[in-house]
Structures are given as structure tokens and as C-alpha cells.
Design an enzyme around this catalytic site. Structure first.
Site, mmCIF file in Angstrom:
data_model
loop_
_atom_site.group_PDB
_atom_site.id
_atom_site.type_symbol
_atom_site.label_atom_id
_atom_site.label_comp_id
_atom_site.label_asym_id
_atom_site.label_seq_id
_atom_site.Cartn_x
_atom_site.Cartn_y
_atom_site.Cartn_z
ATOM 1 N NE ARG A 347 70.043 160.601 71.490
ATOM 2 C CZ ARG A 347 71.029 160.307 70.664
ATOM 3 N NH1 ARG A 347 70.928 159.292 69.832
ATOM 4 N NH2 ARG A 347 72.137 161.035 70.664
ATOM 5 C CD GLU A 349 71.760 162.794 73.977
ATOM 6 O OE1 GLU A 349 72.534 163.751 74.036
ATOM 7 O OE2 GLU A 349 72.090 161.686 73.500
ATOM 8 C CG ASP A 356 75.751 167.679 67.723
ATOM 9 O OD1 ASP A 356 76.619 167.688 68.613
ATOM 10 O OD2 ASP A 356 75.044 166.681 67.472
ATOM 11 C CD1 TRP A 410 80.012 169.077 71.654
ATOM 12 C CD2 TRP A 410 81.746 168.329 70.446
ATOM 13 N NE1 TRP A 410 79.592 167.974 70.939
ATOM 14 C CE2 TRP A 410 80.631 167.493 70.194
ATOM 15 C CE3 TRP A 410 82.936 168.060 69.792
ATOM 16 C CZ2 TRP A 410 80.685 166.405 69.321
ATOM 17 C CZ3 TRP A 410 83.001 166.974 68.917
ATOM 18 C CH2 TRP A 410 81.889 166.164 68.700
ATOM 19 C CD GLU A 622 73.572 159.915 67.492
ATOM 20 O OE1 GLU A 622 72.547 159.205 67.616
ATOM 21 O OE2 GLU A 622 74.161 160.441 68.444
ATOM 22 C CG HIS A 643 72.178 163.412 65.474
ATOM 23 N ND1 HIS A 643 71.305 163.018 66.465
ATOM 24 C CD2 HIS A 643 73.339 163.728 66.111
ATOM 25 C CE1 HIS A 643 71.937 163.093 67.643
ATOM 26 N NE2 HIS A 643 73.171 163.538 67.443
HETATM 27 C C1 BGC Z 1 74.794 163.775 71.145
HETATM 28 C C2 BGC Z 1 75.808 164.272 70.146
HETATM 29 C C3 BGC Z 1 76.764 165.096 70.964
HETATM 30 C C4 BGC Z 1 77.521 164.115 71.790
HETATM 31 C C5 BGC Z 1 78.708 164.651 72.523
HETATM 32 C C6 BGC Z 1 75.547 162.798 71.991
HETATM 33 O O1 BGC Z 1 74.775 162.112 72.878
HETATM 34 O O2 BGC Z 1 73.658 163.266 70.558
HETATM 35 O O3 BGC Z 1 75.339 164.720 68.973
HETATM 36 O O4 BGC Z 1 77.502 166.015 70.289
HETATM 37 O O5 BGC Z 1 76.645 163.392 72.612
HETATM 38 O O6 BGC Z 1 79.056 163.959 73.652
#
Ligand code: BGC
Length: 820
Positions: A347, A349, A356, A410, A622, A643
Site C-alpha cells: 500500500r 506506506e 514493526d 518503536w 497486519e 505485515h
Molecule cells: C504501519 C504500522 C506502524 C504504525 C505505527 C502503520 O500505518 O503500517 O505497521 O507501525 O503505522 O503508527
């Protein structure tokens, strides 16, 4: 002949044609060696005299370009001959110029594609350099539109000998210089993306006379290559998707704004073979329209691409669905290690989300040797952290809206990833390279603690994508986000203290030990009852407190029992998100609850680890329910089917099911401690460690258990033999034990006629077989609905009420089938 600079066309590319560069030059007699250093802003294909150079695709891969832009070096001696030669390069928009993120922001690094090329010609008496400058010419070619998310539009009628000597350059213009800091160029630090595998179609469904839907049987990252013969000007359009709708059409919801369409216009005449070069797609299905005549499956291949990495770890059991879950994890890693570790590959992103990777790193570093890629990625993280003063949420970062505070899991990647890589590969340099970055992050977190040492301020993503979180707030799960942050802080303070000690920073080590104690105490005061009950009473809260050694020994049993009760109450469906999922099975086994851990892992009812597998998933999703049981896509807009984060459970599978455990960095000390159960007949994990092959395997034959371990040279190991309480100290070599165990232990997790319905439902395949037998015995009765309220009763009690002859034997067979 001048030094190379970046060069470009005179105008921004604005999503249009790729930029083609060429330079004609003379080679004199006596050339000894020639080499080409080349890179681009955008992604390039380089040519000498019409021949493509190298095997890399989508180079330069996405790094923090302003700090680190990777240059590829080719030995091109054999590609040159005395006389006129031509260096050519086609440069597409790639990550540097084209739109990125859901905001589709363009020009994150440059408003136009640019080339940097430096050709060195070595003669016995001199060296000449042909460097990219204004003597290069710029033109256009067959690539009319291109973008990482968009796809590629290629018009083969515009093909020409543009990168060969003698080409008519009347329509070409001189290149312009483009300012770019040459100090950012790095060499040899970034592993390339390459084609890795080709998949043949598993089915081709003709929807209309010239429109088909092709299934490649596997969600991958890459593209389709095809060979076609037809009339000039015919247009073939390939639209990609991860899923089909119930009526067999493409379901493109999971791509969001990433169009993922390739268009090819035929040159005509002879057969023509094409694949795109300036895009990639996350897909399993492709709709092809405009194909001339019958489509021969051999005319198509899905080309799987990812970063060049050595496969190191494998896992296998007797359980088909479990094996597929593991395989799906491997495929999600492959799909998301395309130049950088991304959240998803399909997508709008495809970003290097730090959390992740942090969740998945233990699994990733088992499955593949990720050192080259992740050391490079950490170098990007450090460069951007040093520039902006914070660990970016995505590395490289192009997001304009960033999270205001360090976020547990994160931002933690800055500390936990080097630590994980050090553990796996035993290389202290990885810690040393990142030490300043680790300290800088911890300083920031420390500033946010209150007087009691509690991290209770600022935004957190918490247990992201807890299945019970509101659809519009994935951070709003059951477990308080600051509890999650405090627990992860207990982990990172310890990792940092240990790092400081290893690197000889003794004062720091003492300081971080003290900090670690302080934040642990704060967690316990705020969130833990004296007996070991943890606030929120969620699976994630318990998993964190148990696995991160936050509880005292005398609280562990109570907390483990509470966790097991919570898991049982939710009928072994999964209730954790990104923060809790990698830990929940560990928390169960650490507190002696192996059977519930297996039941949680083997549950197939949604949400669960195996539910997507029963829905035909070939990658990790995901969300637990990215695709709902009715086959439609969950309408939350965050439903990637590729994901890797929730695949982090694979690490537990290697360590606990198969029993292959690293005790000391670089596998110098190993523990083999399999945990047979779950009705499995055998399991095996094998890893190519930095010392050599290590493996752990077990097999049950009736009540005879065989355990086999392979320990590499330079390692020692403890072998804890299941069900015996015995353990053995061994050196390198292959070691085998075969012994009888209690039949009750051998039958652990095996379904019998005395199992409860709730227990049987967990095994989707066995349940389907049992249902079929029951349905046969009681035709017309809606059995499944009737069973809803008697789940805790043994199946034998139900069968006793069914008059059908031999039903008990048939049910027993149904329960046992499918186990090898
Ligand atoms: C991503 C995630 C990410 C998250 C954090 C999402 O849009 O796909 O995997 O860690 O945003 O905000």
C-alpha cells in the site's frame, strides 16, 4: 574529462517519463581495466553499449539518501572495446522523487531524477575518467510513467539503440548539474535488491474475452515478467492485488492509494519479453487485460525480489497449519526486506517503521543473516537521529508529522535492535557503532520520567492493533499505553546497562543498572499488586511483566495463573497486539503453562494465529482479521495482508517447540530444551549460526521420544531432556537420546473422544472432520449451532446420546487423521 557530479534533465519529472542519459566516449588501445561507479536520485538501470550492467534491481535501494546514498561499482573492462563506446542510464523516480506515504508526498529528496556516474579507464601509463557532467545528453525513451506505488507504463514502440554508438541524438539535450553532497555517497555498505525466485501461475481465470485473472498462489513482492506476440500499439494492462473478492475479481482495498498498475504497449512483430524496472508490487493476483489470443501460463512468471540475504534458519513440525504459519512468516519477511525493513510492501506506506522491525527482529535474525541490511539501516537511523535529535518513527523518515515523544517498542529499536543483533551474531562492533545513539534515546526517555521513575507522559502507540481496540484507534487497546511503555523501559534500560558493561563504559553501566532498578520499582508500585496481579488484567500486561522480569519470583506463579486464566477465558483466541504478541506464548511457558501456550498457538477461530492460515493466507496479516470470516476485507483501512510484526511468534516456536535456545551471544552457549505437546508428533529447528550448524529436533513414536541435537564447533550446550528432569552437558557434535515417556505425556495435546468440544474446536481440521461425522449421523440437524452452549463437555458425553452404530470409532478416527 572531469570529476563526476549529479546531473539531471532541465525540468522536474512530475511523475512522467523516466530520464535517459547517454555519453559517448573513446577508448584507446591498451585498456587495462575499467570500472564504473554509479548511483542515482531515483532508481536506475545502467548500460554500456546497449548491454545492461549487473543483476541489481531498484538501485540505489532506499536509504537515508541525504546522509547515505549507495554507489554500485561494476568492473566493466570486458564491456568496452577500442573506439567509440556509450555509457547509458535510465533513471526513474524511485523513492527519491516519486510520491511516498498515505499523503502521497512527492519529491522527498529531489524534484527530478538525477544520475551520478564515474567511469575510470586505466591504461598502462595513465588513468582517464568519464564523469557525469554537462557533456552527458538527456532524452526520453519507452518508460512513459513510473513510480514505486504507481507502476510503470512502457511503450515498446519507443525502444531504440539509445545507449549504443552511432545513435542519432538530435532530440537529446545537454544534462544539467544538480547539487548533491558527494560526501553522502557510500560504497559496499548496502546489500542490493535482486530477483530471487520465479513463480509460475497456479491458475488463470478468464473473465472476459481479453481479460484474465492470474493467481500465482503466493503473496510476494516483485512484479510479473511476460512474453507476448501481437500487433504494434496493442496495450496490455496488469493490475495487481493481494486478494480476490468472492466473485473472483481483484480486491484492491489493501493497496489504498498505491495504484500498482503496469502497462505495456507492444512493439509488434517478433515476440517480446518485458518486466518493469522502476516499481514493485505486493501481490498474489494480477488481472491482465488486452492480451492477444490465448494466454499460455508459460508466458508469465511472478518475479520475487528482495534484498540479497543468506537464509539461515528453518523450522518444521508434523502440524500442517503450523508449518504454513511459519512459512507465511518467512514470506512476509521476504516481502518486506526489499531494500529496507518495511511494515508492508503493497500500500501507500512501505515505510521502515521502527516498531514493526523491533518486534520481528529476533525472528528475522534467525531466518536470515540480516547483518548487512540491518547494520546499514541502523546507520540510517543514527544519521537521522543525530540530525533531528530523535529516533525517527520510520527509517528513513519522510513523514512530515512525527510522533512528538519517544515511543516504546518503536523508538526502542535504537537500543533493542543492536542488542538483538549482538546476541545473535556475537559481534561487539554492532553495539559500539550504536552506543551513542542508544544513550541519546535513553536520555530523552529519562527526561520524561516523573519523580518516581514512571514514564507516564506523552504519546504512546501502546499495544498497537490489540484486536479489542476500537477500529479507529489502533493505539487504544485494553492495556494502558504507559504500562506498555514502562515495561519496555525495564527491558531497554537493562539492555543498555549490559551494552555499557560489554563496551567497558563502567560508570554508564552502573548508572543504567540503577535506572533499570528505578523504573522496575516504579512499574511494580504503579501496576502490580503485592501477590503479582497486574493492572488491566490483560494478556499483554501479564506477558510484559512476566517476560521482562518485572515480577519477583514469588509473584510469577500467581501472574502466570492469571494469564492462563485470561487466555482460557477468551477461549484461546488471541487478544494481544504488536507489543504483547511476541511475548504472550513466552510468558505462558516461562510460568509452566505449555498446554495453554499450544492451544493459543493452534487456535483457528478468529482472532488467532492460525485463523488467517485457515482462510488461505500465504503471508502474515497486519490485523488478526484483515480478512473477515465472510471473506471481505475489514473496513478499517489498515488491512495489509503482508505485515511481518505478528509473525514474531515464530521466534518462540524455534525456542520452545523445537527447543533451540541461544544462551550466550553468538551461540557460544546453547540450551536444547524442546517442549513436546499440542498433539505434535515431531518438530525441528535448524540454524546456521556464526559458529556453524545448530539444531534441535524431537520425534514421538507412541510413547518413545527421540531427541536429537547438533552443536557447532566452539559451542557448549545443556540438553534438557523433556519429561525426565534430566539434563546433560555436551560439546560440539551430534547427540541423540531415545527413551520411553509416560503415555499421558506422549498424548499431551492429542485430541481424544474425552476432549471437550472447546478443545477440539481449536484444531480447525479435526473439528471439520468431527463435524462431518456428526452431520452424517444426524442429517438435517444444525449441529454447530447446537454445540455452542456445551463447549466444556467432553465429546464422549455428546456421542453417548447419538444412537448411530460405530460412531465412537468413526469420531476417534476423525480426531486422529491428519497427524503424521
Ligand atoms: C504501519 C504500522 C506502524 C504504525 C505505527 C502503520 O500505518 O503500517 O505497521 O507501525 O503505522 O503508527
Amino acid at each position: 574529462m572531469a570529476e563526476a557530479t549529479f546531473i539531471s534533465a532541465a525540468h522536474p519529472s512530475q511523475g512522467g517519463p523516466a530520464t535517459y542519459f547517454r555519453r559517448s566516449f573513446d577508448v584507446a588501445d591498451g585498456l587495462v581495466r575499467a570500472s564504473l561507479r554509479v548511483t542515482a536520485l531515483g532508481v536506475f538501470k545502467a548500460y554500456l553499449n546497449g548491454s545492461r550492467l549487473g543483476e541489481d534491481v531498484l538501485a540505489p535501494t532506499w536509504t537515508s539518501y541525504r546522509h547515505r546514498l549507495h554507489v554500485t561499482t561494476h568492473d566493466v573492462t570486458a564491456a568496452l572495446a577500442a573506439g567509440e563506446n556509450v555509457l547509458g542510464a535510465a533513471v526513474g523516480e524511485g523513492w527519491a522523487v516519486g510520491p511516498l506515504s498515505w499523503d502521497m508526498v512527492r519529491e522527498n529528496y529531489s524534484d527530478r531524477p538525477a544520475l551520478y556516474a564515474e567511469l575510470t579507464l586505466e591504461y598502462p601509463d595513465r588513468t582517464e575518467i568519464v564523469g557525469s557532467d554537462e557533456t552527458f545528453l538527456v532524452g526520453e525513451g519507452p518508460v512513459r510513467e513510473n513510480g514505486i506505488y504507481l507502476g510503470e507504463h512502457y511503450d515498446a514502440r519507443l525502444e531504440s539503440a539509445w545507449s549504443e554508438p552511432g545513435f542519432d541524438t538530435r532530440d537529446w539535450a545537454p544534462a544539467q548539474r544538480l547539487e548533491w553532497d558527494l560526501d553522502a555517497l557510500v560504497e559496499g555498505e548496502v546489500p542490493p535488491i535482486r530477483r530471487q525466485q520465479e513463480l509460475a501461475p497456479v491458475s488463470i481465470d478468464r473473465r472476459e474475452p481479453s481479460r484474465v485473472i492470474v493467481d500465482f498462489g503466493q503473496v510476494v513482492s516483485g512484479w510479473v515478467r511476460f512474453t507476448v506476440k501481437g500487433e504494434a500499439g496493442r496495450e496490455i494492462v496488469l493490475r495487481h492485488a493481494e486478494l480476490l473478492t468472492s466473485d473472483g475479481e481483484l480486491e484492491r482495498e489493501t493497496l489504498r492509494k498505491a495504484e500498482s498498475i503496469d502497462t505495456y504497449v507492444l512493439r509488434g512483430g517478433r515476440s517480446e519479453t518485458w518486466e518493469p524496472a522502476f516499481t514493485f508490487h505486493g501481490f498474489r493476483y494480477v488481472e491482465i487485460s488486452g492480451w492477444p489470443g490465448e494466454l499460455d501460463p508459460d508466458a508469465l512468471r511472478a518475479i520475487v525480489i528482495h534484498t540479497e540475504m543468506a537464509r539461515t534458519g528453518s523450522f518444521d513440525t508434523s502440524h500442517a497449519l503450523l508449518n504454513r504459519l511459519h512459512e507465511n512468516t518467512v514470506w512476509s519477511m521476504r516481502g518486506n526486506f526489499v531494500g529496507l525493513p518495511t511494515d508492508c510492501p503493497q500500500r501507500d506506506e512501505r515505510l521502515g517503521w521502527t516498531g514493526d522491525l523491533n518486534a520481528f527482529a529476533p525472528t528475522a535474525s534467525y531466518l536470515y543473516d540480516v547483518r548487512p541490511l540491518l547494520r546499514s539501516w541502523l546507520a540510517d537511523l543514527r544519521a537521522e537521529q543525530a540530525e533531528t535529535g530523535r529516533v525517527p518513527d520510520t527509517v528513513p523518515n519522510i513523514l512530515t508529522q512525527v510522533m512528538p515523544d519517544p515511543t516504546a517498542l518503536w523508538s526502542d529499536a535504537a537500543i533493542s535492535l543492536p542488542w538483538q543483533l549482538y546476541q545473535q551474531y556475537g559481534d561487539e562492533r554492532i553495539l559500539d557503532e550504536s552506543y551513542a545513539s542508544m544513550v541519546a534515546l535513553m536520555d530523552q526517555i529519562e527526561q520524561r520520567l516523573d519523580d518516581g521513575g514512571l514514564w507516564s507522559r506523552g504519546f504512546q502507540l501502546g499495544d498497537w492493533l490489540d484486536p479489542d481496540a476500537p477500529a479507529d484507534n489502533p493505539a487504544g487497546g485494553k492495556t494502558e499505553a504507559h504500562l506498555v511503555a514502562q515495561a519496555y523501559l525495564c527491558k531497554t534500560t537493562r539492555e543498555l546497562a549490559a551494552t555499557a558493561r560489554i563496551l567497558g563504559h563502567r560508570a554508564d553501566a552502573d548508572r543504567y543498572d540503577a535506572l533499570s532498578e528505578r523504573v522496575r520499582r516504579a512499574f511494580r508500585e504503579e501496576y502490580v499488586s503485592p501477590r503479582g496481579r497486574v493492572t488491566n488484567e490483560s494478556a499483554t500486561a501479564y506477558a510484559l511483566a512476566i517476560v521482562f522480569d518485572i515480577l519477583d519470583d514469588d509473584q510469577l506463579a500467581h501472574a502466570g495463573n492469571r494469564l492462563a486464566a485470561i487466555i482460557a477465558k477468551s477461549k484461546f483466541t488471541i487478544r494481544t497486539g504488536f507489543a504483547g504478541t511476541p511475548l504472550v506464548t513466552d510468558a505462558l511457558t516461562k510460568t509452566g503453562h505449555i498446554d495453554p501456550a499450544y492451544r493459543l498457538l493452534l487456535q483457528t477461530t478468529c482472532p488467532s494465529f492460525l485463523y488467517p492460515v485457515t482462510q488461505g493466507a500465504t503471508t502474515i496479516w497486519e490485523r488478526w482479521d484483515s480478512v473477515l470470516p465472510d471473506g471481505t476485507v475489514n473496513k478499517t483501512g489498515m488491512t495489509s495482508l503482508n505485515h511481518y510484526a505478528l509473525g514474531a511468534v515464530a521466534d518462540w516456536m524455534h525456542r520452545e517447540i523445537a527447543g533451540l535456545q541461544r544462551v550466550a551471544p553468538g551461540w557460544s552457549r546453547i540450551r536444547i530444551a524442546p517442549q513436546p505437546g499440542g498433539g505434535l508428533a515431531h518438530a525441528r529447528a535448524e540454524l546456521e549460526t556464526v559458529r556453524g550448524t545448530a539444531s534441535s529436533a524431537w520425534r514421538l513414536d507412541g510413547a518413545t521420544l527421540t531427541v536429537e541435537a547438533v552443536i557447532p564447533e566452539g559451542s557448549t550446550a545443556e540438553i534438557a531432556l523433556p519429561f525426565t528432569g534430566e539434563s546433560h552437558e555436551v560439546e560440539a557434535g551430534t547427540h541423540r537420546w531415545t527413551y520411553e515417556i509416560d503415555p499421558a505425556d506422549a498424548a499431551r495435546g492429542t485430541l481424544t473422544i474425552d476432549s471437550t468440544l472447546n478443545e477440539i474446536v481449536v484444531d480447525h481440521e479435526a473439528w471439520q472432520r468431527v463435524l462431518a461425522v456428526l452431520q452424517g449421523a444426524m442429517p438435517g440437524i444444525p449441529i454447530e449451532a447446537g454445540l455452542a452452549h456445551i463447549g466444556d463437555q467432553p465429546l464422549s458425553a455428546l456421542i453417548a446420546q447419538i444412537p448411530a452404530e460405530g460412531i465412537a470409532a468413526r469420531i476417534t478416527t476423525a480426531l486422529q487423521n491428519g497427524e503424521s
